[in-house]
Design a protein around this motif. Sequence first.
Motif, mmCIF file in Angstrom:
data_model
loop_
_atom_site.group_PDB
_atom_site.id
_atom_site.type_symbol
_atom_site.label_atom_id
_atom_site.label_comp_id
_atom_site.label_asym_id
_atom_site.label_seq_id
_atom_site.Cartn_x
_atom_site.Cartn_y
_atom_site.Cartn_z
ATOM 1 N N VAL A 199 -112.884 36.254 20.283
ATOM 2 C CA VAL A 199 -111.802 35.932 19.481
ATOM 3 C C VAL A 199 -110.897 36.353 18.427
ATOM 4 O O VAL A 199 -109.840 36.341 18.526
ATOM 5 N N MET A 200 -111.289 37.725 17.544
ATOM 6 C CA MET A 200 -111.128 37.932 17.351
ATOM 7 C C MET A 200 -109.765 38.834 17.576
ATOM 8 O O MET A 200 -108.931 38.978 17.419
ATOM 9 N N GLY A 201 -110.493 40.016 18.615
ATOM 10 C CA GLY A 201 -109.065 41.230 19.441
ATOM 11 C C GLY A 201 -108.328 40.130 19.724
ATOM 12 O O GLY A 201 -106.653 40.620 19.943
ATOM 13 N N ALA A 202 -108.968 38.531 20.085
ATOM 14 C CA ALA A 202 -107.425 37.810 20.907
ATOM 15 C C ALA A 202 -106.654 37.393 20.067
ATOM 16 O O ALA A 202 -105.002 37.837 20.154
ATOM 17 N N LEU A 203 -107.239 36.936 19.112
ATOM 18 C CA LEU A 203 -106.260 36.237 17.565
ATOM 19 C C LEU A 203 -105.210 37.461 17.420
ATOM 20 O O LEU A 203 -103.832 37.023 17.320
ATOM 21 N N VAL A 204 -105.577 39.114 16.929
ATOM 22 C CA VAL A 204 -105.226 40.688 16.716
ATOM 23 C C VAL A 204 -103.734 40.342 17.902
ATOM 24 O O VAL A 204 -102.956 41.089 17.424
ATOM 25 N N ALA A 205 -104.170 40.518 18.814
ATOM 26 C CA ALA A 205 -103.326 41.055 20.102
ATOM 27 C C ALA A 205 -102.602 39.903 20.491
ATOM 28 O O ALA A 205 -101.539 40.907 20.517
ATOM 29 N N SER A 206 -102.336 38.880 20.775
ATOM 30 C CA SER A 206 -101.330 38.198 20.537
ATOM 31 C C SER A 206 -100.612 37.936 19.322
ATOM 32 O O SER A 206 -99.114 37.844 19.893
ATOM 33 N N SER A 207 -100.756 38.724 18.153
ATOM 34 C CA SER A 207 -99.817 39.033 17.512
ATOM 35 C C SER A 207 -99.152 40.062 17.440
ATOM 36 O O SER A 207 -98.318 40.393 16.708
ATOM 37 N N PHE B 224 -99.208 41.476 20.977
ATOM 38 C CA PHE B 224 -98.367 42.073 22.037
ATOM 39 C C PHE B 224 -97.144 40.841 22.008
ATOM 40 O O PHE B 224 -96.455 40.607 22.146
ATOM 41 N N THR B 225 -97.899 39.430 22.071
ATOM 42 C CA THR B 225 -96.845 38.343 22.401
ATOM 43 C C THR B 225 -96.832 37.322 21.002
ATOM 44 O O THR B 225 -97.216 36.347 20.675
ATOM 45 N N GLY C 91 -94.688 34.352 21.777
ATOM 46 C CA GLY C 91 -95.572 33.662 23.124
ATOM 47 C C GLY C 91 -94.774 34.528 24.399
ATOM 48 O O GLY C 91 -95.020 33.857 25.560
ATOM 49 N N LEU D 6 -94.448 38.177 26.121
ATOM 50 C CA LEU D 6 -94.341 40.293 25.745
ATOM 51 C C LEU D 6 -93.153 40.747 25.046
ATOM 52 O O LEU D 6 -92.227 40.704 25.254
ATOM 53 N N SER E 251 -95.821 44.318 13.512
ATOM 54 C CA SER E 251 -97.711 44.350 13.029
ATOM 55 C C SER E 251 -97.876 45.638 13.707
ATOM 56 O O SER E 251 -99.471 45.354 13.040
ATOM 57 N N VAL F 196 -101.304 46.379 11.064
ATOM 58 C CA VAL F 196 -102.000 46.473 12.004
ATOM 59 C C VAL F 196 -103.392 47.326 11.131
ATOM 60 O O VAL F 196 -104.620 47.255 10.989
#
Lengths: 256, 116
Positions: free
Chosen positions: B52-60, B62-63, B66, B68, B76, B80
């Motif tokens: 979940v942490m990886g996905a949260l950081v990645a969405s800030s 990469f997207t 909302g 790409l 960011s 990061v």
Amino acid sequence: MSSPTGNFRSVHDAHDPAAARALHGSAWARFSRGVGLGFPIFLGYLPVGMAFGIIAATLGFTPFAAALCSATALAGAGQLIALQFLGNGSAAFGVLLATTVVNLRYVLFASTMSTYLRGVSLPTQAGLSFSLTDETFAVNIADHRAGLATPASMAGVGAIAWAGWVIGTLVGAIGTHWIGDPSRFGVQFAMPAMFTALFVALAEEWRHVACGLLAAALVAAVGVLGWAGVHIDPSWALLLSAIGAATIAAAVRREG
Amino acid sequence: VKASVAQSTIWVVIAGMAVVNFAVRFIPIAVVSRVELPRPIARWLSYVPIAVMGALVASSVFTPDGRLANPLTSASLYAVAITALVYRLSRSFLGATIAGMGSFVLLTHFVPFFAH
């Protein structure tokens, strides 16, 4: 339970004074230790809570209503998405559906946390689950892995986080006019920065690092899909990527 | 400028959010702590937090909106990296968060490359 910490396993020997204080100090001492652990969350929540308060006030929330919402929901991203839906003229049902989807990850967090809360009474579990957020979860999980967390320390982490979120909201909602644009303080990066630090804190074993990086790669892949015309809602993308990465990591490691 | 929302809607939303957000947290804790979890599920759950942490950081990274975005031209990504490094060296959540926010502000305001 014979020990005051119930079934919380200690990986420390009895001669480590800091560990002894963390596990066997008075309830107040353990709670205070949790407040100290959660203090960075307090500081991180202030600006984001202010952002919520400011937006809520522009949508017609009174400062009391905005603070009440933060005090009872305690759901950062879930509350911000709710405001977005409200601002777009969505009905209450749509707003609640949006906040539920965004906060479905709490089901995963809560399931993980529950393995550390066996033998804890239902009212205590209710109190601790109320203060479960991304940040309190990560801080408490890291503390559990160190063998130091107790229900009292977790209550301390939750209480100070809750205070930061509610105070931030109140300040934002009251001070809408003189605060101005909060983005000049880097507010929009407060949450990502906290998640990054928590990622590093949780990344102690290479399997976990690989799993986290896989989740990140899946998020990027879903982004590429969106670029190719297949649009997936960001909160679903996040949830599915995390579930997918954890599933693959657990499937690859069959033993243990 | 967004339109003001009806006060009745606001109160329904506040009450509904309180119930919904408590339910998604409390029900799994109350149930899962009272049943013995099969090993594969326990193992799966151990991977959830970092995912979940990886996905949260990645969405800030990469997207961010909302959709790409090129991560190499996004402040960011660099903020990061700085945050991760500061946390790794200092083991301080507060220090790392402040370093991340500060570097994000500096990059977006003073490096023309990162200005939107």
